[in-house]
Design a protein around this motif. Structure first.
Motif, mmCIF file in Angstrom:
data_model
loop_
_atom_site.group_PDB
_atom_site.id
_atom_site.type_symbol
_atom_site.label_atom_id
_atom_site.label_comp_id
_atom_site.label_asym_id
_atom_site.label_seq_id
_atom_site.Cartn_x
_atom_site.Cartn_y
_atom_site.Cartn_z
ATOM 1 N N ALA A 185 19.598 -27.445 -48.344
ATOM 2 C CA ALA A 185 20.467 -27.868 -47.093
ATOM 3 C C ALA A 185 21.946 -27.676 -47.480
ATOM 4 C CB ALA A 185 19.787 -28.992 -46.574
ATOM 5 N N SER A 186 22.241 -28.016 -48.653
ATOM 6 C CA SER A 186 23.785 -28.098 -49.067
ATOM 7 C C SER A 186 24.115 -26.696 -49.567
ATOM 8 C CB SER A 186 23.678 -29.074 -49.969
ATOM 9 O OG SER A 186 23.227 -29.124 -51.112
ATOM 10 N N LEU A 246 9.109 -40.395 -41.685
ATOM 11 C CA LEU A 246 8.974 -39.045 -42.011
ATOM 12 C C LEU A 246 10.163 -38.396 -42.492
ATOM 13 C CD1 LEU A 246 7.493 -36.477 -41.997
ATOM 14 C CD2 LEU A 246 7.810 -36.143 -39.625
ATOM 15 N N LEU A 247 11.444 -38.690 -41.571
ATOM 16 C CA LEU A 247 12.739 -38.176 -41.677
ATOM 17 C C LEU A 247 13.187 -38.664 -42.885
ATOM 18 C CD1 LEU A 247 13.902 -37.763 -37.914
ATOM 19 C CD2 LEU A 247 12.961 -35.978 -39.507
ATOM 20 N N ASP A 248 13.067 -40.129 -42.888
ATOM 21 C CA ASP A 248 13.760 -40.641 -44.405
ATOM 22 C C ASP A 248 13.222 -40.242 -45.746
ATOM 23 O OD1 ASP A 248 15.416 -42.206 -43.060
ATOM 24 O OD2 ASP A 248 14.206 -43.871 -43.125
ATOM 25 N N GLY A 249 11.839 -39.770 -45.660
ATOM 26 C CA GLY A 249 11.070 -39.330 -46.913
ATOM 27 C C GLY A 249 11.146 -37.633 -46.963
ATOM 28 N N LEU A 250 11.546 -36.926 -45.920
ATOM 29 C CA LEU A 250 11.640 -35.519 -46.376
ATOM 30 C C LEU A 250 12.677 -35.014 -47.260
ATOM 31 C CD1 LEU A 250 11.367 -34.097 -42.720
ATOM 32 C CD2 LEU A 250 9.569 -34.201 -44.453
ATOM 33 N N GLU A 251 12.363 -34.323 -48.010
ATOM 34 C CA GLU A 251 13.380 -33.810 -49.039
ATOM 35 C C GLU A 251 13.626 -32.279 -48.486
ATOM 36 O OE1 GLU A 251 13.625 -31.908 -53.575
ATOM 37 O OE2 GLU A 251 12.382 -33.653 -53.133
ATOM 38 N N ILE A 282 10.572 -31.547 -27.225
ATOM 39 C CA ILE A 282 10.673 -32.354 -28.434
ATOM 40 C C ILE A 282 11.564 -31.414 -29.303
ATOM 41 C CG2 ILE A 282 9.982 -33.755 -30.343
ATOM 42 C CD1 ILE A 282 7.487 -34.548 -28.731
ATOM 43 N N LYS A 283 12.667 -31.805 -29.568
ATOM 44 C CA LYS A 283 13.473 -31.029 -30.604
ATOM 45 C C LYS A 283 13.188 -31.280 -31.918
ATOM 46 C CE LYS A 283 17.531 -33.913 -29.926
ATOM 47 N NZ LYS A 283 18.945 -34.101 -29.460
ATOM 48 N N THR A 284 13.651 -30.544 -32.843
ATOM 49 C CA THR A 284 13.328 -30.654 -34.111
ATOM 50 C C THR A 284 14.478 -31.605 -34.449
ATOM 51 O OG1 THR A 284 12.758 -28.614 -34.713
ATOM 52 C CG2 THR A 284 13.551 -29.452 -36.526
ATOM 53 N N LEU A 285 14.143 -32.695 -35.382
ATOM 54 C CA LEU A 285 15.245 -33.693 -35.650
ATOM 55 C C LEU A 285 15.546 -33.792 -37.240
ATOM 56 C CD1 LEU A 285 13.491 -36.845 -33.764
ATOM 57 C CD2 LEU A 285 15.277 -35.243 -32.945
ATOM 58 N N ARG A 286 15.337 -32.691 -37.774
ATOM 59 C CA ARG A 286 16.015 -32.607 -39.166
ATOM 60 C C ARG A 286 16.984 -31.566 -39.500
ATOM 61 N NH1 ARG A 286 14.463 -28.337 -41.706
ATOM 62 N NH2 ARG A 286 12.724 -27.113 -41.169
ATOM 63 N N PRO A 287 17.817 -31.851 -40.411
ATOM 64 C CA PRO A 287 18.520 -30.638 -40.720
ATOM 65 C C PRO A 287 18.008 -29.550 -41.225
ATOM 66 C CG PRO A 287 19.277 -32.829 -41.798
ATOM 67 C CD PRO A 287 17.991 -32.791 -41.259
ATOM 68 N N PRO A 288 18.458 -28.342 -40.933
ATOM 69 C CA PRO A 288 19.643 -27.922 -40.303
ATOM 70 C C PRO A 288 19.590 -27.873 -38.816
ATOM 71 C CG PRO A 288 18.800 -26.000 -41.448
ATOM 72 C CD PRO A 288 17.629 -27.155 -41.764
ATOM 73 N N ALA A 289 18.490 -28.144 -38.441
ATOM 74 C CA ALA A 289 18.084 -27.785 -36.778
ATOM 75 C C ALA A 289 18.957 -28.833 -35.942
ATOM 76 C CB ALA A 289 16.535 -27.791 -36.476
ATOM 77 N N LEU A 290 19.105 -29.965 -36.496
ATOM 78 C CA LEU A 290 20.166 -30.989 -36.048
ATOM 79 C C LEU A 290 21.162 -31.167 -37.086
ATOM 80 C CD1 LEU A 290 20.126 -32.835 -33.413
ATOM 81 C CD2 LEU A 290 19.032 -34.550 -34.836
ATOM 82 N N PRO A 291 22.189 -30.536 -36.727
ATOM 83 C CA PRO A 291 23.199 -30.709 -37.704
ATOM 84 C C PRO A 291 23.721 -32.157 -38.210
ATOM 85 C CG PRO A 291 24.040 -29.584 -35.746
ATOM 86 C CD PRO A 291 22.583 -29.963 -35.664
ATOM 87 N N THR A 330 19.302 -39.880 -34.528
ATOM 88 C CA THR A 330 19.658 -41.457 -34.127
ATOM 89 C C THR A 330 18.172 -42.076 -33.686
ATOM 90 O OG1 THR A 330 19.971 -40.789 -31.808
ATOM 91 C CG2 THR A 330 22.067 -41.013 -33.444
ATOM 92 N N GLU A 331 18.267 -43.394 -33.836
ATOM 93 C CA GLU A 331 17.043 -43.986 -33.213
ATOM 94 C C GLU A 331 16.673 -43.728 -31.841
ATOM 95 O OE1 GLU A 331 14.896 -48.269 -32.949
ATOM 96 O OE2 GLU A 331 16.800 -48.188 -33.933
ATOM 97 N N GLU A 332 17.678 -43.443 -31.076
ATOM 98 C CA GLU A 332 17.662 -43.069 -29.776
ATOM 99 C C GLU A 332 16.918 -41.647 -29.530
ATOM 100 O OE1 GLU A 332 20.658 -41.559 -26.042
ATOM 101 O OE2 GLU A 332 21.150 -43.441 -27.232
ATOM 102 N N ASP A 333 17.162 -40.577 -30.383
ATOM 103 C CA ASP A 333 16.786 -39.434 -30.476
ATOM 104 C C ASP A 333 15.329 -39.598 -30.747
ATOM 105 O OD1 ASP A 333 19.161 -37.823 -30.209
ATOM 106 O OD2 ASP A 333 19.468 -37.867 -32.342
ATOM 107 N N MET A 334 14.912 -40.483 -32.091
ATOM 108 C CA MET A 334 13.419 -40.533 -32.332
ATOM 109 C C MET A 334 12.590 -41.089 -31.231
ATOM 110 S SD MET A 334 14.002 -41.404 -36.277
ATOM 111 C CE MET A 334 15.785 -41.732 -36.712
#
Length: 74
Positions: free
Chosen positions: A70-71, A61-66, A5-14, A18-22
């Motif tokens: 990152a920028s 989870l991903l929608d709620g993470l701050e 399972i790969k990390t799905l949040r930035p910056p690990a996933l630039p 997608t829903e498919e990834d999740m």
């Protein structure tokens, strides 16, 4: 535990996950926890429901993470 399972949040996933990834991550998790790559017919419903619920939880989870910092540099 689930090394595939790969990390799905930035910056690990630039790009944005997608829903498919999740869903793929949720499927790997359910396979690992249940011990079944493909469940028997009598377990299919609960297996699929678990994948759906974990996919939804991952989206929340991903929608709620701050993600701070990152920028940087932009």
């Amino acid at each position: 535990m689930c090394r595939s399972i790969k990390t799905l949040r930035p910056p690990a996933l630039p790009e944005e996950a997608t829903e498919e990834d999740m869903r793929a991550a949720a499927l790997q998790y359910v396979r690992k926890v249940s011990g079944f790559r493909a469940p028997a017919a009598h377990n299919r419903e609960v297996f699929d429901r678990a994948v759906d619920e974990i996919t939804a939880a991952t989206m929340n989870l991903l929608d709620g993470l701050e993600i701070r910092g990152a920028s940087r540099g932009a």
